[in-house]
Write an enzyme that holds these catalytic residues in place. Structure first.
Site, mmCIF file in Angstrom:
data_model
loop_
_atom_site.group_PDB
_atom_site.id
_atom_site.type_symbol
_atom_site.label_atom_id
_atom_site.label_comp_id
_atom_site.label_asym_id
_atom_site.label_seq_id
_atom_site.Cartn_x
_atom_site.Cartn_y
_atom_site.Cartn_z
ATOM 1 N N SER A 102 -164.058 33.565 46.495
ATOM 2 C CA SER A 102 -164.930 34.723 46.678
ATOM 3 C C SER A 102 -164.805 35.710 45.524
ATOM 4 C CB SER A 102 -164.619 35.380 48.027
ATOM 5 O OG SER A 102 -165.564 36.350 48.362
ATOM 6 N N ASP A 241 -170.965 38.828 44.498
ATOM 7 C CA ASP A 241 -169.600 38.466 44.139
ATOM 8 C C ASP A 241 -169.566 36.996 43.748
ATOM 9 O OD1 ASP A 241 -169.936 37.366 46.646
ATOM 10 O OD2 ASP A 241 -167.912 37.823 47.325
ATOM 11 N N ASP A 243 -168.918 34.121 45.093
ATOM 12 C CA ASP A 243 -169.580 33.077 45.877
ATOM 13 C C ASP A 243 -170.864 33.568 46.529
ATOM 14 O OD1 ASP A 243 -168.373 34.693 47.804
ATOM 15 O OD2 ASP A 243 -167.936 33.011 49.136
ATOM 16 N N ASP A 245 -171.743 35.797 48.741
ATOM 17 C CA ASP A 245 -171.930 36.165 50.142
ATOM 18 C C ASP A 245 -171.792 37.672 50.340
ATOM 19 O OD1 ASP A 245 -169.189 36.502 49.871
ATOM 20 O OD2 ASP A 245 -168.657 35.278 51.618
#
Length: 444
Positions: A102, A241, A243, A245
């Site tokens: 992440s 960010d 990833d 999400d």
């Protein structure tokens, strides 16, 4: 059962240190694959990743694990976490995997698992997989070993899905958008989606090299985005960010807009269109100003512990369709089974275009109460069990009683103690946070 591998958001840690070694990734693939071998059909797992250098290594280890127990593997390449969740259900897969840490730096990595319904696994499922890790999963017979295949159109499938959440009656023509993709998983799909809807896109953070994901860019480092928005005369700035999400927004003046303001905007817009279902689900970190703003219009707000998985669990339990975190994880249950930064951005852009107003007017939905969050890094031990720390926390709670609130928690993904206070008196808020941080540092 104490969990050895799974934390609050899958398995995460420093690459090539336990539990993020290729050896462990292989056995996790075997255990997770064995857990989802149900029925007599040919089983399938979908694997996506972000742009970390270690993604290649972890991907190969997981492929070996899954195929060794008889699962076929579909490789998506760099794709956002929500895309993996969506494609897991779309491709009728038995399991979805996202290789990502992440918003963490490139040296970390992680493994997130999704069930066949596209939702993150429950605590019970993760515990069952851990039990299988200890039992050494049974390997497939030679003729039943799985196959691996890389598909080329995954990007287009997700872009189409994301665009379908944007109102057909609207376009982004004439809107100048600065888009920071954090050199991460959305570096291709997010600019494409906005461009196809008509926006003039100024992309930054779209040159991943394996080492620069989240490095001075993206939702956790928005300074460059703020500067670029102002310098380019853009209408709005968006930051994802690693990833994708999570979403952070910047208005045309360079001011940051957090997840609380976005939740208010989206929920009130849904309410106006009679599309809001139930309460808004937020976490204990969300500002009291959000709760008050929603309450003024008769919208209830339910709080959960920190973590988008807990927000989603409550949304599913109570049938709500808008929820999220102050950090920018926005979950829109009508469109996604997890937080989706691009889909959330499209809802914000739709509200902006529909209003005909400047972003600074539309995005400021309420006046937040003074709130301060600080992180204290520690090296082992249990600083929150220290008597001096416990005493200082108790004193702060007495000072804030009736005037604000205090939240102290240990991060589930990093060796950090998070100290947050909120209240009407900003000086008091700053003082109690600083004093608790000092006590924690002394004990760490």
């Amino acid at each position: 059962m104490t969990r050895k591998f799974f934390g609050t958001d899958g398995i995460r840690g420093l690459t090539n240190s336990e539990p993020l070694t290729p050896q462990t990734a292989l056995i996790v693939g075997q255990a997770a694959g064995a857990h989802f071998l149900r029925g007599d059909h040919r089983h399938r797992v979908v694997i996506g990743k972000d742009t970390r250098l270690s993604g290649y290594m972890m991907e190969s280890a997981l492929v070996a694990g899954f195929t060794s127990v008889g699962m076929d593997v579909v490789l998506l390449g760099p794709m956002p976490t929500p895309a993996v969740a969506m494609l897991t259900t779309s491709m009728r897969a038995d399991l979805g995997v996202m290789i990502s840490a992440s918003h963490n730096p490139f040296c970390d990595n992680g493994i997130k698992l999704f069930g066949p319904d596209g939702y993150k696994l429950s605590d019970e499922a993760e515990q069952a997989i851990e039990a299988r890790i200890e039992d050494n999963p049974k390997l497939a017979k030679p003729e039943m070993i799985g196959r691996a295949k890389r598909i080329d159109d995954a990007r287009g499938r997700y872009v189409h899905h994301a665009k379908s959440t944007f109102p057909e009656r609207l376009r982004l023509d004439g809107l100048k958008v600065v888009l920071d993709c954090a050199n991460g998983a959305a570096y291709h799909v997010a600019p494409e989606a906005l461009w196809e809807l008509g926006a003039e896109v100024i992309p930054i953070g779209v040159s991943p090299d394996g080492l620069n994901i989240n490095a001075s860019c993206g939702s956790t480092h928005p300074q460059h985005l703020q500067e670029t928005v102002v310098a380019s005369g853009a209408d709005i700035g968006l930051a994802l960010d690693g990833d994708a999400d999570r979403l952070v927004v910047v208005d045309e003046k360079g001011n940051l807009v957090d997840g609380d303001q976005m939740m208010a905007l989206i929920a009130l817009d849904r309410r106006k269109r009679d599309q809001l279902k139930g309460a808004v689900v937020a976490t204990v970190m969300s500002n009291l100003g959000l709760e008050r703003r929603l309450g003024e219009t008769g919208i209830a707000m339910v709080r959960t512990q920190v973590g988008d998985r807990y927000v989603l669990e409550e949304m599913r339990r109570s049938g709500c369709n808008v929820g999220g975190e102050q950090s920018g994880h926005i979950i829109l249950a009508d469109y996604s089974t997890t937080g989706d930064g691009l889909v959330a951005a499209l809802q914000v852009l739709a509200a902006l275009v529909d209003s005909g107003k400047a972003a600074s007017e539309v995005l400021r939905q309420f006046e937040p109460l003074p709130q301060l969050l600080k992180n204290v890094r520690f090296n082992g031990g249990a600083p929150l069990e220290n008597e001096t720390v416990k005493k200082r926390i108790a004193e702060a709670e007495r000072e804030l009683e009736g005037r604000g609130r205090l939240l102290i928690r240990k991060s589930g993904t990093e060796p950090l103690i998070r100290v947050m206070a909120e209240g009407e008196d900003q000086a008091l808020v700053e003082r109690v946070v600083d004093e608790i941080c000092e006590a924690v540092q002394a004990a760490a």
